[in-house]
Design a protein around this motif. Structure first.
Motif, PDB file in Angstrom:
ATOM      1  N   SER A 105       0.836  -1.203   0.000  1.00 37.76           N
ATOM      2  CA  SER A 105       0.000   0.000   0.000  1.00 37.76           C
ATOM      3  C   SER A 105       0.869   1.252   0.000  1.00 37.76           C
ATOM      4  CB  SER A 105      -0.914   0.015   1.221  1.00 37.76           C
ATOM      5  OG  SER A 105      -1.890  -1.003   1.127  1.00 37.76           O
ATOM      6  N   PHE A 106       0.452   2.223  -0.813  1.00 37.63           N
ATOM      7  CA  PHE A 106       1.200   3.464  -0.973  1.00 37.63           C
ATOM      8  C   PHE A 106       0.256   4.639  -0.770  1.00 37.63           C
ATOM      9  CE2 PHE A 106       3.014   0.034  -3.415  1.00 37.63           C
ATOM     10  CZ  PHE A 106       4.301   0.000  -2.902  1.00 37.63           C
ATOM     11  N   PHE A 107       0.836   5.810  -0.505  1.00 40.61           N
ATOM     12  CA  PHE A 107       0.042   6.962  -0.070  1.00 40.61           C
ATOM     13  C   PHE A 107       0.546   8.241  -0.734  1.00 40.61           C
ATOM     14  CE2 PHE A 107      -0.354   3.665   3.004  1.00 40.61           C
ATOM     15  CZ  PHE A 107      -1.628   3.767   3.537  1.00 40.61           C
ATOM     16  N   HIS A 108      -0.150   9.329  -0.446  1.00 42.05           N
ATOM     17  CA  HIS A 108       0.275  10.637  -0.928  1.00 42.05           C
ATOM     18  C   HIS A 108       0.307  11.617   0.245  1.00 42.05           C
ATOM     19  CE1 HIS A 108      -4.135  11.269  -0.932  1.00 42.05           C
ATOM     20  NE2 HIS A 108      -3.813  12.531  -0.658  1.00 42.05           N
ATOM     21  N   LYS A 109       1.112  12.663   0.088  1.00 42.38           N
ATOM     22  CA  LYS A 109       1.193  13.715   1.094  1.00 42.38           C
ATOM     23  C   LYS A 109       1.639  15.005   0.425  1.00 42.38           C
ATOM     24  CE  LYS A 109       0.851  14.937   5.450  1.00 42.38           C
ATOM     25  NZ  LYS A 109      -0.405  14.759   6.199  1.00 42.38           N
ATOM     26  N   ASP A 110       1.001  16.107   0.773  1.00 48.38           N
ATOM     27  CA  ASP A 110       1.421  17.404   0.246  1.00 48.38           C
ATOM     28  C   ASP A 110       2.688  17.844   0.970  1.00 48.38           C
ATOM     29  OD1 ASP A 110       0.537  19.900  -1.408  1.00 48.38           O
ATOM     30  OD2 ASP A 110       1.116  20.680   0.560  1.00 48.38           O
ATOM     31  N   VAL A 111       3.743  18.088   0.206  1.00 51.48           N
ATOM     32  CA  VAL A 111       5.028  18.521   0.759  1.00 51.48           C
ATOM     33  C   VAL A 111       5.472  19.772   0.006  1.00 51.48           C
ATOM     34  CG1 VAL A 111       7.449  17.926   1.141  1.00 51.48           C
ATOM     35  CG2 VAL A 111       5.683  16.168   1.386  1.00 51.48           C
ATOM     36  N   ASN A 112       5.553  20.864   0.736  1.00 55.79           N
ATOM     37  CA  ASN A 112       5.965  22.140   0.132  1.00 55.79           C
ATOM     38  C   ASN A 112       5.104  22.491  -1.080  1.00 55.79           C
ATOM     39  OD1 ASN A 112       8.060  22.422   2.032  1.00 55.79           O
ATOM     40  ND2 ASN A 112       9.456  21.219   0.751  1.00 55.79           N
ATOM     41  N   GLY A 113       3.803  22.206  -0.967  1.00 51.44           N
ATOM     42  CA  GLY A 113       2.883  22.579  -2.016  1.00 51.44           C
ATOM     43  C   GLY A 113       2.815  21.623  -3.184  1.00 51.44           C
ATOM     44  N   LYS A 114       3.545  20.507  -3.111  1.00 58.21           N
ATOM     45  CA  LYS A 114       3.519  19.531  -4.192  1.00 58.21           C
ATOM     46  C   LYS A 114       3.183  18.150  -3.630  1.00 58.21           C
ATOM     47  CE  LYS A 114       6.992  21.895  -7.037  1.00 58.21           C
ATOM     48  NZ  LYS A 114       8.303  21.759  -7.727  1.00 58.21           N
ATOM     49  N   PRO A 115       2.477  17.322  -4.412  1.00 63.34           N
ATOM     50  CA  PRO A 115       2.142  15.986  -3.908  1.00 63.34           C
ATOM     51  C   PRO A 115       3.352  15.056  -3.948  1.00 63.34           C
ATOM     52  CG  PRO A 115       1.348  16.230  -6.151  1.00 63.34           C
ATOM     53  CD  PRO A 115       1.895  17.574  -5.743  1.00 63.34           C
ATOM     54  N   LEU A 116       3.626  14.396  -2.833  1.00 67.14           N
ATOM     55  CA  LEU A 116       4.654  13.359  -2.784  1.00 67.14           C
ATOM     56  C   LEU A 116       3.912  12.033  -2.738  1.00 67.14           C
ATOM     57  CD1 LEU A 116       7.852  13.308  -0.583  1.00 67.14           C
ATOM     58  CD2 LEU A 116       6.582  11.248  -1.110  1.00 67.14           C
ATOM     59  N   LEU A 117       4.045  11.252  -3.790  1.00 64.68           N
ATOM     60  CA  LEU A 117       3.356   9.965  -3.884  1.00 64.68           C
ATOM     61  C   LEU A 117       4.377   8.852  -3.716  1.00 64.68           C
ATOM     62  CD1 LEU A 117       2.014  11.929  -6.459  1.00 64.68           C
ATOM     63  CD2 LEU A 117       0.248  10.243  -5.947  1.00 64.68           C
ATOM     64  N   SER A 118       4.254   8.103  -2.622  1.00 63.54           N
ATOM     65  CA  SER A 118       5.273   7.091  -2.339  1.00 63.54           C
ATOM     66  C   SER A 118       5.324   6.014  -3.410  1.00 63.54           C
ATOM     67  CB  SER A 118       5.038   6.472  -0.961  1.00 63.54           C
ATOM     68  OG  SER A 118       3.765   5.856  -0.870  1.00 63.54           O
ATOM     69  N   GLY A 119       4.201   5.752  -4.064  1.00 63.45           N
ATOM     70  CA  GLY A 119       4.173   4.738  -5.110  1.00 63.45           C
ATOM     71  C   GLY A 119       4.869   5.150  -6.385  1.00 63.45           C
ATOM     72  N   ALA A 200      12.090  15.463   6.077  1.00 60.71           N
ATOM     73  CA  ALA A 200      12.782  16.640   6.602  1.00 60.71           C
ATOM     74  C   ALA A 200      11.851  17.848   6.636  1.00 60.71           C
ATOM     75  CB  ALA A 200      14.015  16.936   5.754  1.00 60.71           C
ATOM     76  N   ALA A 201      11.021  17.998   5.585  1.00 59.73           N
ATOM     77  CA  ALA A 201      10.138  19.154   5.511  1.00 59.73           C
ATOM     78  C   ALA A 201       9.053  19.107   6.581  1.00 59.73           C
ATOM     79  CB  ALA A 201       9.497  19.224   4.120  1.00 59.73           C
ATOM     80  N   ILE A 202       8.539  17.916   6.853  1.00 57.73           N
ATOM     81  CA  ILE A 202       7.400  17.791   7.771  1.00 57.73           C
ATOM     82  C   ILE A 202       7.838  17.526   9.204  1.00 57.73           C
ATOM     83  CG2 ILE A 202       5.368  16.385   8.300  1.00 57.73           C
ATOM     84  CD1 ILE A 202       4.981  16.024   5.289  1.00 57.73           C
ATOM     85  N   TYR A 203       8.873  16.706   9.377  1.00 57.59           N
ATOM     86  CA  TYR A 203       9.267  16.287  10.724  1.00 57.59           C
ATOM     87  C   TYR A 203      10.592  16.880  11.190  1.00 57.59           C
ATOM     88  CZ  TYR A 203       5.441  13.050  10.200  1.00 57.59           C
ATOM     89  OH  TYR A 203       4.190  12.517   9.994  1.00 57.59           O
ATOM     90  N   GLY A 204      11.255  17.624  10.334  1.00 56.97           N
ATOM     91  CA  GLY A 204      12.472  18.305  10.737  1.00 56.97           C
ATOM     92  C   GLY A 204      13.730  17.630  10.251  1.00 56.97           C
ATOM     93  N   ALA A 205      14.762  18.435  10.016  1.00 54.71           N
ATOM     94  CA  ALA A 205      16.017  17.926   9.467  1.00 54.71           C
ATOM     95  C   ALA A 205      16.776  17.036  10.435  1.00 54.71           C
ATOM     96  CB  ALA A 205      16.913  19.096   9.039  1.00 54.71           C
ATOM     97  N   SER A 206      16.410  17.055  11.727  1.00 57.87           N
ATOM     98  CA  SER A 206      17.121  16.222  12.700  1.00 57.87           C
ATOM     99  C   SER A 206      16.519  14.829  12.829  1.00 57.87           C
ATOM    100  CB  SER A 206      17.126  16.902  14.074  1.00 57.87           C
ATOM    101  OG  SER A 206      15.802  17.050  14.573  1.00 57.87           O
ATOM    102  N   HIS A 207      15.418  14.549  12.124  1.00 58.54           N
ATOM    103  CA  HIS A 207      14.822  13.211  12.154  1.00 58.54           C
ATOM    104  C   HIS A 207      15.807  12.211  11.566  1.00 58.54           C
ATOM    105  CE1 HIS A 207      12.073   9.879  11.382  1.00 58.54           C
ATOM    106  NE2 HIS A 207      11.163  10.496  12.108  1.00 58.54           N
ATOM    107  N   ASN A 208      15.864  11.034  12.155  1.00 59.45           N
ATOM    108  CA  ASN A 208      16.835  10.036  11.717  1.00 59.45           C
ATOM    109  C   ASN A 208      16.656   9.651  10.255  1.00 59.45           C
ATOM    110  OD1 ASN A 208      17.639   6.744  11.767  1.00 59.45           O
ATOM    111  ND2 ASN A 208      19.064   8.118  12.807  1.00 59.45           N
ATOM    112  N   ALA A 209      15.436   9.761   9.736  1.00 55.49           N
ATOM    113  CA  ALA A 209      15.161   9.396   8.341  1.00 55.49           C
ATOM    114  C   ALA A 209      15.083  10.604   7.418  1.00 55.49           C
ATOM    115  CB  ALA A 209      13.860   8.606   8.262  1.00 55.49           C
TER     116      ALA A 209
END
Length: 503
Positions: A105-119, A200-209
């Motif tokens: 299963s794959f998803f989408h998320k708006d990141v910096n005004g653009k859709p990020l689609l994991s699929g 990085a955009a949503i959870y911060g640049a210090s997130h391990n991923a």
């Protein structure tokens, strides 16, 4: 007809190409059923229609590449009758992707005004397909409640992402042109670049991923419980995706070691990729489950290489595991350790149980099999030599970790090789892990799940956490059965690298 497809991650060099998609595999090969697959054509990037075809292509390429290297898969979850797995190109609004045995299963998320689609990422799709491939090879690993078994699953997914990229001739030519020896970081050994930007955009640049995982890495194994729960990008932490880089690191360095012995070029790189993948697959299939599962697979790989290649790849295997501080140097892995009497009639030819009644009783005692516990055996072969993996499920009491786990157990098997000694008698081979050590590993792992709030104590949601899941999405659930202790069970593989959940 054609579709638009990019053979790597959208954030890597190269634009999508118009290609003819792979056909659906014919029985008895495994395949996928894509939810709402639109008519075949080139769709605009960033649309669900484009992602449906791109994700289908990446999943099929992952399976095709693996089967070219290691042979046909027996069926999803190891079930010969289960040949089709659902693939959901866009299951909702999350920064997420997961494998839950029912689907990729794959998803989408708006990141910096653009859709990020994991699929849309071949990396991510191949990784999820890697979970399914491993589940087809070793369905018993699904519910093993230890950190190394879980990290192995995640690392295997990354290995399949590397394999899928290197199966593309154009990508092989590009990385060879940039670095003929592949000694430097590149976009093939890196995983999920676009997803890391989103994290990085949503959870911060210090997130391990917040930066990509890498197969070309210098991480050094340590007991998982001694590692920090959190860390900045580039830090090895006590988390399964982070630790999985130890496996992908070993795989990639074995690949490079084999590649160094070829004539070079893209053809030599593909030859090396096939050898490294076959060795990994065979070792994975045959290795007994141990608390130190990385080590178990590495040692098994040496035996596989000796049987198939007369040890030609063993220097590369040893060097790769040594680089990551995983000791596979023991020569006693298959050495007789406990006498079991005569070998059972027919075992050498076809049987799976290598011992008679008296020997079986000794095996049960060595594996701490309790009253009524049944020892299972599965046959594995190293060239002309047949041995069996003896296995007893070990239910570990979780009392004291959390009041909500009172009366619940988690399971990890206790396993060891059983075969013939040099005189033709049955014997246990190698060391047998202490039951107390297995229990400690299980409890440490469950403690990490609690710290990350990854256990569903209410009705579990279908699927599980993904690349970066919200706090409401879980990876495990407590399930009760009439007349039995409640058991902690996996409900999905959470394909992300979350830090410790805030209190």
């Amino acid at each position: 007809m054609t579709i638009a497809y990019q053979a790597n991650d959208p954030a890597t060099p190269g634009a999508p190409l118009d290609i003819t998609p792979l056909p659906d595999p014919k029985p008895p090969r495994v395949g996928f059923k894509v939810t709402k697959l639109p008519p075949e054509k080139v769709y605009p990037l960033g649309t669900v229609e484009h992602v449906a075809w791109a994700a289908r292509e990446a999943a099929l390429r992952a399976v095709k590449a693996f089967e070219e290297c290691a042979g046909p898969l027996p069926g999803w979850q190891g079930k010969p009758a289960l040949k089709t797995l659902n693939l959901i190109p866009d299951a909702g609004d999350q920064l997420n992707a997961y494998y839950d045995r029912a689907s990729l299963s794959f998803f989408h998320k708006d990141v910096n005004g653009k859709p990020l689609l994991s699929g849309a990422s071949a990396d991510i799709v191949a990784h999820e397909a890697g979970h399914a491939i491993l589940d087809a090879l070793r369905p018993d690993l699904w519910n093993v409640a230890t950190m190394e078994a879980s990290a192995f699953h995640e690392g295997f997914g990354d290995c399949i992402a590397v394999l899928t990229a290197l199966a593309d001739k154009g990508l092989r030519e590009a990385v060879i042109k940039a670095d003929p020896k592949l000694a430097k970081a590149n976009h093939v050994e890196a995983f999920g670049e676009a997803l890391s930007v989103g994290i990085a955009a949503i959870y911060g640049a210090s997130h391990n991923a917040a930066k990509p995982r890498h197969a070309l890495n210098d991480f050094r194994w340590a007991f998982p419980a001694t590692l920090p729960d959190d860390g900045k990008p580039g830090v090895l932490i006590n988390e399964m995706h982070s630790l999985g880089q130890l496996l992908s690191g070993c795989y990639y360095r074995i690949l490079l070691g084999v590649f160094a012995r070829t004539a070079g070029g893209e053809a030599g790189l593909w030859q090396a990729t096939k050898v490294a993948t076959w060795l990994l697959a065979q070792a994975t299939i045959k290795a007994p489950v141990k608390p130190r599962f990385f080590q178990s697979v590495g040692r098994t790989m040496l035996i596989v290489d000796q049987a198939a290649y007369k040890g030609a790849n063993s220097p590369a295997i040893r060097a790769a595991y040594r680089h990551h501080n995983i000791d596979i140097g023991s020569s006693t892995f298959l050495a007789p350790s406990v006498a079991l009497g005569p070998v059972a009639s027919g075992f050498a030819a076809a049987g799976t149980k290598p011992v008679g009644a008296a020997g079986a009783k000794t095996v049960g005692a060595m594996l701490d099999a309790g009253e009524g516990a049944k020892v299972g055996y599965r046959r594995v072969e190293f060239g002309a030599r047949a041995v069996a993996v003896a296995s007893v499920p070990r239910a570990v009491d979780l009392a004291g970790l959390d009041p909500r786990l009172a009366g619940a157990v988690a399971v990890s098997p206790q396993e060891a090789f059983v075969g013939e000694d040099s005189n033709g008698n049955a014997a246990m081979l190698g060391a047998v892990d202490a039951g107390a050590a297995i229990s400690a590993e299980v409890r440490d792992f469950v403690a990490t799940l609690l710290r990350r709030d990854d256990i569903a104590f209410d009705k579990p949601k279908r699927g599980g956490a993904g690349a970066v899941a919200g706090p409401d999405v879980k990876t495990h659930a407590v399930k009760a059965a009439r007349g039995k202790a409640a058991q902690l069970e996996r409900i999905s593989f959470a394909c992300g690298c979350r830090g410790r959940h805030p209190a």
